[in-house]
Design an enzyme around this catalytic site. Sequence first.
Site: not given
Lengths: 486, 476
Positions: A79, A154, A178
């Site tokens: 990420k 996310s 997330s």
Amino acid sequence: MELYDLSVHEMSDLIKSKKISSVELTQVILDRIKKVDGEIGSYITVLEESAIKRAREVQDKIDKGETNSPLAGIPVAFKDNICTEGIKTTCASKMLDNFIPPYNATVSHKLFLEDTVLVGKLNMDEFAMGGSTENSFHKLTKNPWDTKRVPGGSSGGAAASVAAGLAAFALGSDTGGSIRQPASFCGVVGMKPTYGAVSRYGLVAFASSLDQIGPISKNVSDCALILNAITGYDLNDSTSANVNYPDYTKSLQNDVKGLKIGIPKEYITQGINDEVKKAVLDGVKVLENLGAKCEEFSLPITEYAIPAYYLISSAEASSNLARYDGIKYGFRAEKFTDLSDLYRQTRSEGFGTEVKRRIMLGTYALSSGYYDEYYNKALQVRTLIKKGFSDAFEKYDAVLGPTAPTTAYKIGEKSEDPLEMYLGDIYTASVNIAGLPGLSIPCGMDSNNLPIGMQIIGKPFDESTLLRIGYTFEKNTEFHKNRAKI
Amino acid sequence: MEYEIVIGLEVHSELSTKSKIFCSCTTEFGGEVNTHTCPICTGMPGVLPVLNKKVVEYAVKAGLASNCKIAEYSKQDRKNYFYPDLPKAYQISQYDLPLCYEGYIDIEVDDVQKRIGITRIHIEEDAGKLMHDEWETGSLVDYNRGGVPLIEIVSEPDLRSAQEVKAYLENLKAILEYINVSDCKMQEGSLRADVNLSVRPKGQKEFGTRTEMKNLNSFKAIIRAIEGESARQIEVIKSGGVIVQETRRWDDNKGVSYAMRSKEEAHDYRYFPDPDLMPIVVDEKWKEEIKNSLPELPEARKKRYISEFSLPHYDASILTSSKVLADFFEEAVAKSKNAKAVSNWIMGDLLRILKEKEMEIEEIPFPADYLAKLIELIEKGIISGTIAKKVFVQMFDERKDPGVIVKEKGLEVISDESAISGIILKVLENNPKSIEDYKNGKEKAFGFLVGQVMRETKGKADPKIINKLLKTELDK
């Protein structure tokens, strides 16, 4: 089955038995990215050249017998809020669009030492704020199961990349769900470890007391392997826990006999989609049939988890994100009249709507006169939530429920209504508030052929029990073998 | 009406730990711009602070040396505000649970003892430094100082005059130097003070409205700021005005203060516990260890000088006001055994020359044993007191062993009677008038002749021998 669809274990076996080289495998993933990521949009940065170069180096080590890491040669992606030295780390924000960290996050360093091959950096909601990856400055990420739908967030890029065979596994971060929610939406396995189990050093902070890095993988066995590599005490993180970390692969046992599992009533009564509820309760039956003792119980404080979560996380975020001021690195507005205008213009232009909303909310919650009413009250709720869980764990070995109240929704469906979006964190946020480990595994498909996720919550530092339950579930069901057709 | 000044001080002192408070960068002063920095102290995305244990130890030392209670459990909080010298846009400090609290320091002004309360001592990080480039439109930031550990020592509003403030600061500085936690170099900014000041009619119990003057970095500036600001406040009140609670900037060059921001405009720092750091726990065992490591403090040392060396109270105070000076004194005494003489040399010639040359005590150029040697030369009668003063100056300027100076320049006292009487004869031959005057009973003439002999010998002749021989010669 295509090479890119294989699990880490399977890839590793092929590499070890010299049936494939890391360079070939990396090339397969890069080709796959070229072919489908235009449509999925999971990557912000793809490291085409350096990944191949790195794969060659690693393969050389493998050939010389200089590595025995089970992750050697495996193509991985992070990420884009996990710092990678010399590689752009943007947090999907205009603010850090040009930011190249001069240092590695502890997890980046650890996976480097495990001889993995970094393929690229993944899309996300800006600064990890959001549940759909629609808040990215760069682009939308689409759900591989239905590209009209969001991948969750996310860590949407991370979940979508694993689901679409664009990375063998990915690292995400989880502040209120997330990792788990996008894993659930994309039909993959996502683990948020216990707070303190994985070093946060080098994870660009959203909410320091809640953030935790964790793996997204195709199955529970891979999850255990990755946990082995990334957990551990780190002197660079004062909140890192100095405890004994077990070999998580040892908990991969097909046996849940006698395990006591509690299902919070509040998780399966209100606001939950019927198909999700059915899939989760079917999952419970599977475990019961295998000898687990499952029962419903009440976790009454659940309804306060969302407000407490948004107050605590936004308060911390308002302070954590104050450093993006246009002075030292990152974006700076071109036009400004004086110092305060430099700050104002830079932050107005550099941050997206959702980030600004949370900074304002958090600033308000910490302001003198409101501190006790909001921030302090939220901390009191936090204590109660912790208590609720620790009481439950007196009786149960694990708590089980849905990961999210729905399956993946359509792009744009909730982006105009932040409150509606926030409610999607109802089952996950309290796990961060209590600092507990949570594992999301696929447990069914809805009528739109969208994956449904089941969440298993454990005692602090008891990831092993979660892996054991998850592994047993996998061994007795087929859901984890489903692949998105893309 | 007579007014009374009420002052409380917030003193910031940089701790002399080797590394910064939350990273391993050096705390060394100076250095090329932005070279004593790393991702942590420049607030890069993703970095985390790790508290330097030495900082806690040093702060606890300061607390124990100023009679504070030590919190068994304290925490660190974020103080949020935007400024380019603050890379994270928050300063990690301590808000409601400081490390040390409820202490005191005793001071003495005009022979009156007074106890000044210490409200609290907490740890925090220093900010960087803005550099305003006069030829460019922008400013630059140097983060070398960012993350250097500080303690903030907050006093009660117990001070009533500039003299008391001076005495308090001197004592505080001496204590911090003695326990070796700060070098207290004001010119390098390692000791700075914020002055909270109000005035009230003498006899009134309630405090007046206070103003705050920030970042004063010399004793002189602090004294002048107190005098200037108290005069301003009294003037405002006398002319029927009201004091506004505000932060003011003291312009030491112009000798006036300017309003910076009012209470309404004051920052809301939105303090909250730093979630990146764990609580600080100082258990009884650690506290005891630190307590046992404390050296003799200035007050105790002063008392010892009075009893052990029979020094006057004033001299003992001056000598112990600086650890460097007191150590210098004791080193010299250890060699020479003549404490009184050592004290006199330090109190007289040494401090005078330092003052003339505007040098700090830390800059005394020669070692203490040179002073002991000098005193020994006098005691053994090798040089006279007058010559010794000249040797001292040379010893100071050239860092030379006094024995060597005396040898090189042939400054030994001439006590060879035949040599001296030869010079006397020469002097008498050249001054028949004086001989006559002496014989006519003018005593002054004798002194004149002695002086002439001294001049001929460049002051090296033993005055007792001159007297004796001259008298014999004249009385022949």
